[in-house]
Design a protein around this motif. Structure first.
Motif, PDB file in Angstrom:
ATOM      1  N   VAL A   9       0.926  -0.952  -0.054  1.00  0.00           N
ATOM      2  CA  VAL A   9      -0.052  -0.211   0.110  1.00  0.00           C
ATOM      3  C   VAL A   9       0.928   1.346  -0.192  1.00  0.00           C
ATOM      4  O   VAL A   9       0.633   2.379  -0.813  1.00  0.00           O
ATOM      5  CB  VAL A   9      -0.917   0.001   1.256  1.00  0.00           C
ATOM      6  N   LEU A  10       1.735   1.096   0.716  1.00  0.00           N
ATOM      7  CA  LEU A  10       3.097   2.395   0.749  1.00  0.00           C
ATOM      8  C   LEU A  10       3.441   2.578  -0.389  1.00  0.00           C
ATOM      9  O   LEU A  10       3.659   3.795  -1.015  1.00  0.00           O
ATOM     10  CB  LEU A  10       3.879   2.020   1.927  1.00  0.00           C
ATOM     11  N   LYS A  62      11.230   3.678  -0.517  1.00  0.00           N
ATOM     12  CA  LYS A  62      12.348   3.073   0.057  1.00  0.00           C
ATOM     13  C   LYS A  62      11.736   2.538   1.392  1.00  0.00           C
ATOM     14  O   LYS A  62      12.145   1.364   1.894  1.00  0.00           O
ATOM     15  CB  LYS A  62      13.367   4.107   0.598  1.00  0.00           C
ATOM     16  N   GLU A  63      10.856   3.251   2.247  1.00  0.00           N
ATOM     17  CA  GLU A  63      10.129   2.642   3.090  1.00  0.00           C
ATOM     18  C   GLU A  63       9.258   1.586   2.983  1.00  0.00           C
ATOM     19  O   GLU A  63       9.327   0.345   3.791  1.00  0.00           O
ATOM     20  CB  GLU A  63       9.220   3.953   3.733  1.00  0.00           C
ATOM     21  N   PHE A 106      15.586   6.236  -8.444  1.00  0.00           N
ATOM     22  CA  PHE A 106      14.742   5.187  -8.729  1.00  0.00           C
ATOM     23  C   PHE A 106      15.135   3.833  -9.301  1.00  0.00           C
ATOM     24  O   PHE A 106      14.904   2.800  -8.887  1.00  0.00           O
ATOM     25  CB  PHE A 106      13.642   5.768  -9.584  1.00  0.00           C
ATOM     26  N   TYR A 107      15.968   3.996 -10.279  1.00  0.00           N
ATOM     27  CA  TYR A 107      16.539   2.729 -11.117  1.00  0.00           C
ATOM     28  C   TYR A 107      17.539   2.044  -9.965  1.00  0.00           C
ATOM     29  O   TYR A 107      17.215   0.895  -9.883  1.00  0.00           O
ATOM     30  CB  TYR A 107      17.376   3.255 -12.294  1.00  0.00           C
ATOM     31  N   GLU A 108      18.018   2.749  -9.347  1.00  0.00           N
ATOM     32  CA  GLU A 108      19.054   2.158  -8.378  1.00  0.00           C
ATOM     33  C   GLU A 108      18.292   1.422  -7.029  1.00  0.00           C
ATOM     34  O   GLU A 108      18.627   0.074  -7.011  1.00  0.00           O
ATOM     35  CB  GLU A 108      19.977   3.029  -7.557  1.00  0.00           C
ATOM     36  N   LEU A 109      17.137   2.095  -6.923  1.00  0.00           N
ATOM     37  CA  LEU A 109      16.495   1.137  -5.812  1.00  0.00           C
ATOM     38  C   LEU A 109      15.916  -0.204  -6.636  1.00  0.00           C
ATOM     39  O   LEU A 109      15.760  -1.117  -5.625  1.00  0.00           O
ATOM     40  CB  LEU A 109      15.300   2.247  -5.322  1.00  0.00           C
TER      41      LEU A 109
END
Length: 370
Positions: free
Chosen positions: A105-106, A127-128, A169-172
């Protein structure tokens, strides 16, 4: 959703709204209504969204619904209200007992933040969500599936982020794929990250190399990382290349994006660069695009020269339009020469490839094609 998108593509507000309201699932209905609201920012649509929100029951669904409303309110420039809805969405998500469901959901809320152009806030919430899912991996076999879904959502968000935040974003997403041993996906994102860094370092030359290799999709995807002063002209060059290689649909899309940058951006290409690309387009039989670019060029001499060439090109297929274009030429000497040709007179200079503008000693030379 397909019916809604079809009606929106035709500018049919009434039937688009009707189709959206006919969707039984509340979340899907809200998403459809948000599309209608983006195209037609009317209070009536927002009212239907608020009514739909009231009918949403489940806690995860309620949290997502609040974030969809937040995105809609940003569309209406009601930033304060939008922030309040996003805050409520995160608070509601925090009451979900299952770490896996809460993480998903987050991630959904993060996606709506990103679509509201709150890229940094969206990234932090992604990230969270990832941290929560990674922590709970041992508790549920379904968590890996959730991580895959979230990684894909992050990657999609990266593709739609128009600035350097896309790299994060890509790295995550790459890190998530690596953690669940999706090696091919992780390698693909590693290659994309390295490509973006190369474009950020070398600018237009990096994009030109992609085109020389025929990697058109890659070139299109990284154009957004060029400096603003280079982006529009490079997109015009790419549009010409696509027309030349018989990919007109993508060429027109890139051309329109470049035009938007020129018209609304703080940095615009030099008139000479626009003129040069427009001439190249004329030589491969494109007429409408050079005509549009002539209206963008500020310099009267260059604009008139280009309009004259466009008018002469049109004379072979549409004499009436050719004359209409010629009548709009600002430089009177060019206008007279072009009208003379259109009316059956001679213009030996132009037939020999010389410019239509006057050639007096005080006239400055027109730019050569690149």
């Amino acid at each position: 959703m397909e019916a809604v998108e079809r009606h929106l593509s035709k500018g049919d507000y009434k039937n688009a709204l009707k189709s959206a309201l006919a969707i039984a699932d509340e979340i899907r209905r809200l998403l459809a209504l948000s599309e209608v609201l983006t195209a037609f920012p009317r209070d009536e649509v927002l009212s239907h969204m608020l009514d739909t929100l009231e009918s949403v029951k489940g806690t995860p669904e309620k949290a997502l619904a609040y974030s969809i409303l937040g995105r809609a309110l940003y569309t209406l420039d009601r930033d304060h209200d939008a922030e309040a809805y996003f805050e409520n969405a995160v608070q509601i998500a925090g009451t979900i007992d299952s770490p896996r469901v809460r993480g998903e959901v987050l991630a959904g809320i993060a996606r709506n933040l990103m679509l509201s152009e709150r890229y940094r806030d969206g990234l932090e919430l992604f990230k969270e969500a990832v941290d929560l899912l990674q922590t709970s991996r041992g508790l549920s076999s379904a968590t890996t599936s959730s991580l895959i879904k979230v990684a894909r959502l992050i990657e999609r968000s990266a593709d739609e982020t128009p600035n350097e935040t896309a790299l994060e974003f890509y790295e995550l997403a790459r890190n998530v794929y690596s953690s669940i041993f999706f090696k091919l996906q992780a390698k693909h994102l590693d290659d994309k990250i390295n490509l973006i860094r190369d474009v950020l370092k070398r600018g237009r030359s990096a994009v030109d190399e992609l085109l020389e290799k025929g990697l058109v999709e890659s070139a299109v995807s990284v154009m957004r990382f060029l400096p603003l002063k280079d982006r529009a002209v490079e997109m015009l060059r790419l549009s010409y290349w696509l027309f030349l290689h018989e990919r007109p649909r993508l060429a027109r899309q890139v051309f329109n994006d470049a035009l938007d940058l020129i018209l609304v951006g703080k940095f615009r290409p030099r008139d000479g660069e626009i003129f040069s690309i427009a001439r190249k387009m004329l030589r491969i039989g494109r007429l409408e695009e050079p005509l549009i670019l002539a209206g963008v060029i500020i310099d009267t001499a260059l604009s008139s020269e280009l309009l004259g060439e466009v008018a002469l090109a049109y004379s072979r297929i549409d004499p009436a339009r050719a004359r209409s274009i010629a009548e709009g030429i600002r430089d009177e000497s060019v206008k007279r020469r072009v009208l003379n040709v259109l009316e059956g007179g001679e213009d030996v200079g132009h037939e020999q490839g010389l410019p239509l503008t006057g050639g007096g000693e005080g006239d400055r030379a027109l730019p050569e094609d690149d």
